[in-house]
Design an enzyme around this catalytic site. Structure first.
Site, PDB file in Angstrom:
ATOM      1  CG  ASP A 260      -2.210   0.669   0.785  1.00 33.85           C
ATOM      2  OD1 ASP A 260      -2.053   1.980   0.421  1.00 33.85           O
ATOM      3  OD2 ASP A 260      -3.334   0.260   1.128  1.00 33.85           O
ATOM      4  CG  HIS A 283      -1.309   1.436  -3.267  1.00 31.50           C
ATOM      5  ND1 HIS A 283      -2.267   1.355  -2.630  1.00 31.50           N
ATOM      6  CD2 HIS A 283      -1.012   0.391  -4.090  1.00 31.50           C
ATOM      7  CE1 HIS A 283      -2.628  -0.040  -2.896  1.00 31.50           C
ATOM      8  NE2 HIS A 283      -2.144  -0.416  -3.774  1.00 31.50           N
TER       9      HIS A 283
END
Ligand SMILES: *[C@@H]1O[C@H](CO)[C@@H](O)[C@H](O)[C@H]1NC(C)=O
Ligand SMILES: *[C@@H]1O[C@H](CO)[C@@H](O)[C@H](O)[C@H]1NC(C)=O
Ligand SMILES: *[C@@H]1O[C@H](CO)[C@@H](O)[C@H](O)[C@H]1NC(C)=O
Ligand SMILES: *[C@@H]1O[C@H](CO)[C@@H](O)[C@H](O)[C@H]1NC(C)=O
Ligand SMILES: *[C@@H]1O[C@H](CO)[C@@H](O)[C@H](O)[C@H]1NC(C)=O
Ligand SMILES: *[C@@H]1O[C@H](CO)[C@@H](O)[C@H](O)[C@H]1NC(C)=O
Ligand SMILES: *[C@@H]1O[C@H](CO)[C@@H](O)[C@H](O)[C@H]1NC(C)=O
Ligand SMILES: *[C@@H]1O[C@H](CO)[C@@H](O)[C@H](O)[C@H]1NC(C)=O
Ligand SMILES: *[C@@H]1O[C@H](CO)[C@@H](O)[C@H](O)[C@H]1NC(C)=O
Ligand SMILES: *[C@@H]1O[C@H](CO)[C@@H](O)[C@H](O)[C@H]1NC(C)=O
Ligand SMILES: *[C@@H]1O[C@H](CO)[C@@H](O)[C@H](O)[C@H]1NC(C)=O
Ligand SMILES: *[C@@H]1O[C@H](CO)[C@@H](O)[C@H](O)[C@H]1NC(C)=O
Length: 452
Positions: A260, A283
């Site tokens: 993430d 991310h």
């Protein structure tokens, strides 16, 4: 009391250097030879710093060391750890030089002028029903913690050896079956003012790796984060660092393997520098998400992201803001309508390798319907943002598009710039960028019309 007294000891440096002489029934075994070099490393923001000088952290008392003795039963070391901190607080050094397990909540927010040498391994019991009930709960995004650090002037260091192991597989498996399961964050600074975290390895957190909340003047350096699920259940929401209600924070020189955000600046993150990170599989380095809660005002201001190597990520540089109306996104993630601003954010020097988007700026976070998003423009403004000196190649996912900058109206975004961006798609076609409601004359990139 008697029990505790036999658990930790205060040693003089003379004894430390003669650690080999200690009998194994005492607080240290042969391993504690390491005790002779538990000197605090010299951690400084480098090369950039967030403006003002950080406070000096005076050396600790050379005769005040508390080694944490692992419990005989290997069931729960929390009481021993707490006792060591109580004893060595106000000027000492707490040393972890064995393998420990934390199986009950550990509140270390009372710290004052203490160093923490983590040279062994600290793991966590994975009793999900226990932690769901007993973890420290935070209102923000329903987050929680199994232990937490706070206070003044605390240096936590692992000298490259220390490991914090979240033992997350049981959580990944349980979350796959129950997506609203509240999972604890691995390492939480809550209200820490002045200090450092360095030289640690962290692995397999139940949720995020690190949360820096209500804190100021902290340097984080030389950390290795690694997450890996051993089966088909993915390790979700394993953010590297999230900053929240915090000021003057530096994150630097670290290697992150996660799934993430590599770093995420959550509401009220100000004067932050992030530099020298190598992120893989993430991310990206993200502002937000912001504007999630309707009655709150979120600020992200004065952020400098410098010298980042970003690989195998969904995004390189990212700014994500919720739209102006409530937007259901995922079972445990929905929001929108909150107000505030993002101002003075710089991304300078970012190498892209196989990232889907080199840059993603959106005021429609969580929304899949652009018409709807534009109908209720974000209540958050974004201004004075610059992306510069970015190179490398994206993934083929959106080829030949390499980035996207989507604001909900021309007036909710201002002075967004892009300079010296040479990121290419893998096909070798000219790179294309989606630009919507942003002033194209400030963007030195090839903007194409938004597809809806
Ligand atoms: C988990 O914790 C609960 C208490 O919250 C306890 O009843 C249960 O026995 C524990 N499970 C295991 C496997 O230790
Ligand atoms: C916390 O979780 C509950 C139950 O999943 C949900 O109803 C609530 O909206 C969440 N709160 C926040 C602040 O995200
Ligand atoms: C931050 O401080 C506030 C106010 O003291 C407190 O309510 C909150 O629990 C703290 N921590 C986090 C993560 O919000
Ligand atoms: C950039 O970061 C890398 C570590 O990822 C470091 O080795 C290098 O010295 C840094 N370069 C500059 C110019 O700061
Ligand atoms: C980087 O992440 C990818 C998954 O995105 C993984 O396959 C690869 O092993 C990781 N690289 C390293 C060096 O760990
Ligand atoms: C952020 O700071 C502003 C200004 O101090 C304050 O009004 C707002 O409530 C804060 N927001 C959060 C989420 O803490
Ligand atoms: C913008 O942020 C940088 C740090 O990232 C800071 O040096 C600069 O003073 C800020 N500019 C303004 C106008 O506040
Ligand atoms: C990116 O992923 C590929 C394939 O999984 C892997 O070979 C490569 O090492 C990764 N890059 C980095 C920097 O880890
Ligand atoms: C998107 O939102 C608009 C406006 O509310 C609506 O008319 C349209 O049907 C929506 N489209 C989809 C695919 O849901
Ligand atoms: C947020 O924006 C919507 C429209 O985009 C508006 O109706 C609403 O009043 C705004 N809320 C706040 C708190 O500014
Ligand atoms: C443009 O960015 C590259 C990195 O991609 C850097 O080496 C170069 O110095 C930058 N040029 C200018 C004029 O800043
Ligand atoms: C776009 O930026 C240019 C250059 O600063 C400026 O002259 C122009 O007025 C801006 N346009 C809008 C619509 O803000």
């Amino acid at each position: 009391m008697q029990l505790y007294r036999s658990i930790t000891f205060v040693f003089t440096p003379a004894i430390l250097t003669l650690a080999g002489l200690a009998s194994s029934s005492d607080a240290f075994d042969g391993q504690s030879r390491r005790g002779s070099h538990v000197d605090r490393p010299n951690i400084k923001p480098h090369p950039l710093h967030p403006g003002k000088q950080f406070p000096h952290s005076p050396p600790r008392d050379a005769s005040k060391y508390c080694f944490v003795k692992p419990s005989c039963s290997h069931i729960d070391d929390s009481p021993n750890i707490l006792e060591a901190f109580q004893r060595c607080n106000h000027g000492g050094t707490v040393v972890f030089d064995a393998t420990y397990i934390i199986a009950s909540p550990l509140d270390l927010t009372f710290l004052d002028r203490v160093d923490v040498a983590i040279l062994g391994t600290i793991g966590f019991n994975n009793n999900i029903s226990y932690w769901t009930e007993h973890s420290f709960k935070y209102e923000y995004q329903n987050s929680s913690a199994m232990w937490r650090f706070g206070g003044k002037d605390v240096n936590i260091y692992g000298l490259g050896d220390g490991l914090i192991d979240g033992n997350g597989q049981a959580w990944y498996d349980a979350f796959a079956a129950n997506p609203s399961l509240q999972r604890p964050i691995l390492f939480v600074l809550d209200g820490l003012h002045g200090g450092s975290v360095s030289g640690l390895q962290m692995k397999n957190p139940p949720m995020w790796f690190n949360f820096i909340a209500n804190s100021s003047e902290i340097v984080v350096s030389d950390i290795k984060l690694n997450v890996e699920s051993t089966n088909g259940n993915p390790a979700k929401n394993t953010d590297g660092w999230d900053t929240y209600r915090s000021d003057s924070i530096v994150l630097q020189d670290s290697i992150i393997n996660n799934g993430d955000d590599c770093v995420s600046f959550k509401p009220n993150s100000t004067n932050i520098v992030v530099q020298g990170l190598q992120c893989n599989g993430s991310h990206g380095i993200s502002v937000g998400s912001l504007g999630q809660y309707i009655n709150e005002f979120d600020i992200v201001e004065n952020v400098y992201v410098y010298n980042i190597s970003m690989s195998n990520a969904s995004d390189g540089a990212r700014i994500k803001v919720w739209p102006g109306s409530y937007t259901p996104f995922q079972p445990s993630l929905s929001g929108g309508g909150g107000s505030g601003y993002v101002m003075n954010v710089t991304y300078d020097g970012l190498y892209n390798s196989n990232n889907d988007w080199a840059i993603e700026l959106t005021q429609c976070y969580g929304s899949t319907n652009l018409t709807l998003c534009n109908e209720y423009p974000s209540n958050m403004t974004i201004s004075n943002v610059i992306f510069k000196n970015m190179w490398g190649t994206t993934s083929k996912k959106y080829d030949p598009k390499v980035g996207t900058l989507v604001c909900s109206t021309p007036s909710t975004c201002s002075n967004i710039r892009a300079q010296n961006i040479t990121v290419q798609p893998p096909s070798g076609k000219p790179a294309q960028w989606i630009c919507n409601n942003v002033n194209n004359t400030l963007l030195d990139i090839n903007c194409v019309a938004q597809e809806s």
